[in-house]
Motif scaffolding. Structure first.
Motif, PDB file in Angstrom:
ATOM      1  N   ARG A  11       0.847  -1.194   0.000  1.00  0.00           N
ATOM      2  CA  ARG A  11       0.000   0.000   0.000  1.00  0.00           C
ATOM      3  C   ARG A  11       0.872   1.229   0.000  1.00  0.00           C
ATOM      4  O   ARG A  11       2.075   1.145   0.218  1.00  0.00           O
ATOM      5  N   GLU A  12       0.246   2.332  -0.218  1.00  0.00           N
ATOM      6  CA  GLU A  12       1.021   3.561  -0.135  1.00  0.00           C
ATOM      7  C   GLU A  12       1.314   3.853   1.321  1.00  0.00           C
ATOM      8  O   GLU A  12       0.601   3.432   2.212  1.00  0.00           O
ATOM      9  N   GLU A 405       2.823  -6.579   0.656  1.00  0.00           N
ATOM     10  CA  GLU A 405       2.420  -6.149   1.986  1.00  0.00           C
ATOM     11  C   GLU A 405       2.798  -7.174   3.059  1.00  0.00           C
ATOM     12  O   GLU A 405       2.946  -6.842   4.223  1.00  0.00           O
ATOM     13  N   GLN A 410       7.644  -1.236   0.650  1.00  0.00           N
ATOM     14  CA  GLN A 410       7.162   0.034   0.107  1.00  0.00           C
ATOM     15  C   GLN A 410       6.827  -0.137  -1.351  1.00  0.00           C
ATOM     16  O   GLN A 410       7.249  -1.100  -1.991  1.00  0.00           O
ATOM     17  N   GLN A 411       6.145   0.842  -1.880  1.00  0.00           N
ATOM     18  CA  GLN A 411       5.894   0.820  -3.310  1.00  0.00           C
ATOM     19  C   GLN A 411       7.204   1.055  -4.048  1.00  0.00           C
ATOM     20  O   GLN A 411       8.000   1.905  -3.659  1.00  0.00           O
TER      21      GLN A 411
END
Lengths: 881, 252
Positions: A11-12, A405, A410-411
């Protein structure tokens, strides 16, 4: 370690946590000694007390002397990127780099004319006339065209490269339109595509080069641990294609013993991997298309023996050596194939998948390593890790790590280097990404047992594990390539409690991660060098790191850690860390502020040393001496720089006889004066005879006190003149100047009559002044004739002056025209020009080329040719055609 | 009187805390994840208050819910709970069977093997052999004397009885190309002999049976053993020599 296990892509940042941080052991505080905690205890992710290691020296110290051959630096951004004032302006708005495509294509045409235009060139060469003379009226006249003007245009273009005032001649434009479709041997579009692809690849390599993953340095510790002699395996040579096995004695400072065993390979060595099985070391070596394996018998002094080599069609991206079985390795290629390579049975393909595993990523990089089970291999790409059973690779596999996740990624996070931590714990794994390092346990896949943001600037491409004794922490070193960063982390693995039937707890990072010295950090500790030496040294020391190795040494109660770092230039540097006994944790005392060059703790005499200087300093002295010897040796294949005037001036420019008008003369004089003073000409007003007052800053640069003034002039070479200026009055001086000028004019006329013979006394300086004489006439009157200083001289070095101008503006020009006038035969003109261009080199090694800064704007190529005569030529990067 | 009253109040307060904690923990444990510490605490609480059914259910859910990551600890907790509860061998074996499938290298595999060896069923004994062979595949078990003695005992049993030699053959087939280098090299023989004599005895027995009396490991260890005049090692030599034909059948 309670951990929620969501299974979706990352996720962000800042999204709501599922259980609002409940139970995530990142927030758990360590129980103090006074507080009792119930069993099972919560373990914080990071413990406060770790072992303390302190650097013994102020900088990393070279282990080996630099190799004799000169090092060819890999392409730098400025070689590939387009740079000109125009482009910089264009680029200011948008991000992203502009590749200098045209220049590289030009290099290709110049370097490989046969490949570029071979056949048509042969067909047409009868029809193109390139000479100076008028075409004779012959039968062939109808089929021959005179191309002299075109060639001159091209030459001029070359001479004015980089000049912002450069405009394409219409003749050239017309010619290229006409022949673009048929002149080239390889269709231009195709060639351009290939070149562009290659350039883009080079650029991306420059940004992040993953071919070095794993590192090309290995340390083979002594078998018994008693003799302090280990083997350092490292690449070397100009192209890094020599493999060295060097005995190294571990003393206060490790030093080489004897000459190394050496093997010449047919490619640049990218990776050296080693593992010890049954007391023998197996060393795997990876280059782009070849992988080889060597065996080093356990006994010290035994010669390493090559065992087997394989060749791959696609570049290999990984080679790891099995820590379980002798002579087993795993190989990955960029096509997405994973092989188990056994010396006895050959290659076994385990997996072939050009696609990445968990989601789509463009990188062809693959990696594979061994696991706790000798028949199970892990294979990795940028998206994660999988484990395969070599006995049934299609059926038996499981996911070990996924960028997602599950691991709290991180993205945009990608796997950079996986490593099996078998020597610390048989089922643990290290995975580094550009942001974090993870420790994974293959018994509990997907959920990292330790995660830590390493905060390194560049992704860690190298890692080295030093297992600790039971109960002690394990040490992991992470190393980056481009920035040469080194990070020391300590962690304690899970506590296995066999009596309770195996309860498993998370790993714990202990102590503070510690940043270690990099190679380039030693530059500030070295004695002051001449500016160009300093530059070369800086270039050498800041070459990207190419490998990492380390060893722990226990000498009774003293424990120390030796860390070796290899640079792309082939230098191996080493630093020693000393274990400090339990002490209250002090704030890190390393100061990263720059010390003044030459005045560093490295070169200060330590009180304990009887010799006055530390061993490290002596080592540096020797290294620098060897390095400067290597620099002094002229590179084998440099050509003598020749300065051809034909490239600089047009035909008309050289038709000198009609003397310049008085206005022109005036302008020449003013220009020369401005260049001499390093100033600028604000306006070309013919009436303003007095040059505008110099800006204040220049006065300052010259130095206000008489001493620095004198030094400056002495540097420029006219110290006696300065002395006279100082002693005589200004009137007398002016009179003297007039007299002097007249005298010189006379002498020049005398010389002119002499110059028909070959005993020309023309010097380097008059050659230079010729350049500055013709300068203004090259500037067309339509453009704003403002000359400004392009760059100020570097601080600390005295401002450079141009040599004294030659008095006569109509000084003999060495054009073919004028030479012909003097009756020098055509075939000798070239010899004369070459002869003079050798003279133009000037003194053998001036510390700074005495080139006028102001004239650089107009004659970049001529100036650079002159100045590069004294320095080793930097190779132009060529694309790999 | 009053003391009892105060105790009661404290007890009631504690019970209130328990209920609060139980509600929270139950909710958290429902979310897929690794909640080892919480599950352990929750089960402890439930057991303390005698709610064994709920504890069993929680552990079952934690171990078998497919949304959770395959967590070996979940099965370990379940196994220990069942053992504490005195459950039948059958349910213990089934709990460990799953653990074996997930982590063949788990410590509990020795318990599992002993349990299976004692079983009367042939299938279970075969599984036992499989389990111990699989555990010894892992690098972490290389020098585990206990595991080697388990294997040596079972192999010896099979060889002496000359029944079910095919079990050994089946296990050995997939390992014969790498176990000799992995476990039975001459280098390891030397090192094991120096470091742990009983380990080298067990390993030599297995090596002698699986690879025959000419195997490097067996030869070295039995030679050293005879030199040191250890009775055990003379027996070892006898057993292996007597049953050498068996080895031909295993390999053949």
């Amino acid at each position: 370690f309670p951990f929620s296990f969501p299974s979706h892509p990352p996720r962000e940042e800042g999204g709501p946590s599922l259980v609002a941080g409940w139970g995530e052991h990142g927030q758990v505080l360590e129980a103090g000694p006074g507080r009792r905690q119930a069993q099972p205890a919560f373990v914080p992710r990071r413990g406060a007390t770790g072992e303390r290691w302190e650097a013994a020296d102020a900088a990393a110290v070279p282990v080996l002397l630099p190799s004799a051959g000169c090092w060819i630096p890999s392409p730098a951004p400025q070689d590939i990127l387009f740079r000109s004032g125009l482009c910089r302006k264009l680029r200011a708005g948008k991000s992203g780099a502009t590749l200098d495509f045209a220049r590289q294509l030009g290099h290709f045409f110049v370097d490989h004319p046969e490949d570029a235009f071979g056949s048509l060139g042969r067909l047409l060469h009868k029809n193109f006339y390139l000479g100076n003379a008028k075409l004779k009226v012959t039968l062939s006249r109808n089929s021959t065209i005179r191309m002299t003007a075109l060639v001159e245009d091209i030459n001029r273009l070359e001479a004015r490269r980089g000049c912002p005032r450069q405009h394409l001649a219409s003749r050239l434009r017309w010619f290229s339109h006409l022949c673009r479709d048929w002149l080239f041997e390889v269709p231009l579009g195709l060639l351009a595509d290939c070149l562009h692809e290659e350039l883009a690849q080079q650029w991306s390599n420059l940004l992040f080069d993953d071919s070095l993953t794993g590192g090309a340095l290995a340390w083979l510790p002594p078998e018994d641990g008693e003799t302090p002699v280990g083997l350092l395996v490292h690449p070397g040579g100009q192209a890094m294609n020599h493999l060295y096995f060097q005995d190294v004695v571990l003393e206060e400072l490790p030093h080489a013993r004897g000459s190394p065993a050496q093997f010449e390979l047919s490619g640049r060595i990218r990776q050296v991997a080693a593992a010890r099985v049954d007391g023998q070391d197996f060393v795997g070596v990876r280059s782009d298309y070849h992988c080889g394996v060597w065996k080093v018998p356990g006994k010290t002094g035994a010669a390493p023996a090559p065992l087997q080599v394989i060749r791959t069609d696609v570049p290999a991206s990984c080679l790891t050596v099995s820590p379980h079985l002798p002579g087993e390795l795993s190989v990955c290629t960029q096509s997405g194939t994973v092989y188990l390579w056994s010396i006895e049975t050959g290659l076994q393909q385990l997996r072939h998948d050009p696609q990445t595993m968990f989601f789509r990523d463009h990188s062809p990089w693959r990696w594979s390593d061994f696991t706790a089970h000798p028949r199970v291999l892990s294979c990795a790409d940028r998206t994660g890790l999988k484990c395969l059973d070599a006995r049934a690779p299609k059926r038996c596999h499981f996911d070990l790590f996924k960028v997602g996740e599950e691991a709290g990624c991180q993205q945009g996070e990608r796997v950079v280097l996986p490593m099996y931590l078998g020597r610390a714990h048989p089922s643990q794994y290290l995975v580094t990404t550009q942001f974090s390092m993870y420790v994974l346990d293959e018994r509990l896949p997907l959920v990292p047992v330790l995660k830590w943001a390493h905060m390194m600037q560049a992704p860690p491409l190298f890692a080295h594990l030093m297992p600790g004794k039971p109960g002690k922490s394990h040490k992991v070193l992470l190393g980056a390539s481009r920035t040469q960063e080194l990070l020391l982390l300590q962690y304690r693995d899970s506590f296995w409690d066999v009596s309770s039937g195996g309860s498993q707890s998370a790993c714990q990072l202990v102590g503070t991660p510690q940043k270690l010295h990099s190679i380039s950090g030693s530059l500030q500790h070295l004695p002051t060098q001449l500016p160009h030496r300093h530059h070369l040294l800086q270039q050498r020391l800041s070459a990207p790191a190419a490998g990492l190795a380390a060893t722990l040494q226990e000498d009774g109660p003293r424990k120390s850690m030796l860390i070796f770092q290899l640079s792309e230039a082939g230098d191996v540097f080493c630093q020693r860390l000393i274990h400090k006994a339990e002490q209250p944790p002090a704030p890190p005392s390393r100061d990263t502020t720059t010390t003044a060059p030459g005045s560093s703790p490295l070169f200060e005499a330590p009180a304990s040393s009887p010799h006055g200087l530390g061993a490290a300093a002596l080592r540096y002295r020797r290294w620098l001496r060897a390095l400067s010897r290597a620099w002094r040796e002229p590179p084998q294949h440099t050509w003598l720089p020749s300065l051809s005037q034909r490239r600089l001036f047009t035909h008309r420019d050289l038709e000198g006889p009609a003397g310049p008008s008085s206005l022109q003369k005036q302008m020449h004089q003013r220009l020369r004066q401005a260049m001499q003073e390093g100033g600028r000409i604000q306006r070309w007003e013919p009436l303003a005879l007095q040059p505008p007052p110099l800006p204040q800053t220049l006065e300052l640069a010259g130095g206000p006190d008489p001493l620095s003034n004198r030094l400056t002039t002495a540097w420029a070479g006219d110290w006696d003149q300065w002395w006279e200026e100082r002693t005589s009055f200004s009137v007398a001086q002016r009179q003297r100047a007039l007299r002097e000028r007249r005298r010189r004019q006379k002498r020049a006329q005398g010389r002119r009559s002499l110059s028909a013979s070959f005993t020309s006394s023309l010097t380097y300086q008059s050659e230079l002044s010729e350049l500055s004489d013709v300068g203004p006439s090259l500037l067309s009157p339509g453009r704003p004739p403002i000359l400004s200083q392009e760059s100020s001289p570097p601080a600390g070095s005295p401002p450079v002056r141009s040599p004294p101008p030659s008095p006569a503006p109509d000084e003999a020009l060495l054009s073919s025209q004028s030479l012909r006038c003097r009756g020098i035969p055509k075939e000798r003109r070239k010899t004369l020009r070459d002869y003079l261009s050798v003279w133009a080199e000037g003194p053998p090694e001036p510390p700074e080329p005495p080139a006028s800064q102001a004239s650089q704007l107009c004659f970049p190529s001529s100036q650079s040719q002159l100045s590069s005569a004294s320095q080793p030529r930097r190779k132009r990067p060529r694309m790999g055609f | 009187g009053e003391d009892g009253f105060a105790d009661l109040a404290v007890e009631q307060e504690m019970h209130g805390y328990f209920r609060k904690a139980a509600v929270n923990l139950k909710e958290i444990i429902k979310i897929p994840g690794v909640w080892d510490v919480f599950v352990k605490c929750y089960v402890d609480l439930l057991e303390f208050y005698g709610d064994h059914n709920e504890a069993h259910q929680v552990l079952n859910e934690y171990a078998y819910n497919s949304k959770f990551p395959a967590n070996p600890n979940a099965h370990v907790y379940l196994y220990h709970f069942l053992k504490r509860q005195g459950e039948s061998k059958k349910s213990l074996i089934s709990a460990l069977k799953i653990l074996h499938d997930i982590v063949p290298s788990h410590e509990l595999m020795i318990d599992f093997n002993t349990m299976l060896q004692k079983s009367k069923k042939r299938k279970k004994r075969q599984l036992g052999l499989e389990v111990i062979f699989a555990a010894l595949d892992y690098a972490g078990w290389k020098e585990n004397a206990k595991a080697w003695s388990c294997l040596a005992r079972q192999v010896k049993q099979i060889v002496i009885s000359e029944k079910h030699l095919d079990w050994i053959k089946q296990e050995w087939n997939s390992r014969k190309d790498w176990w000799p280098d992995f476990h039975f090299s001459r280098y390891l023989a030397k090192r094991n002999w120096q470091e742990n004599k009983s380990l080298s005895y067990e390993k030599a027995l297995v090596a002698g049976i699986l690879l025959g009396k000419d195997c490097k490991y067996f030869k070295y260890v039995s030679h050293q053993g005879c030199k040191a005049q250890l009775k055990r090692f003379r027996m070892l030599k006898k057993i292996v020599t007597r049953h050498n034909p068996v080895n031909l059948r295993i390999c053949g």
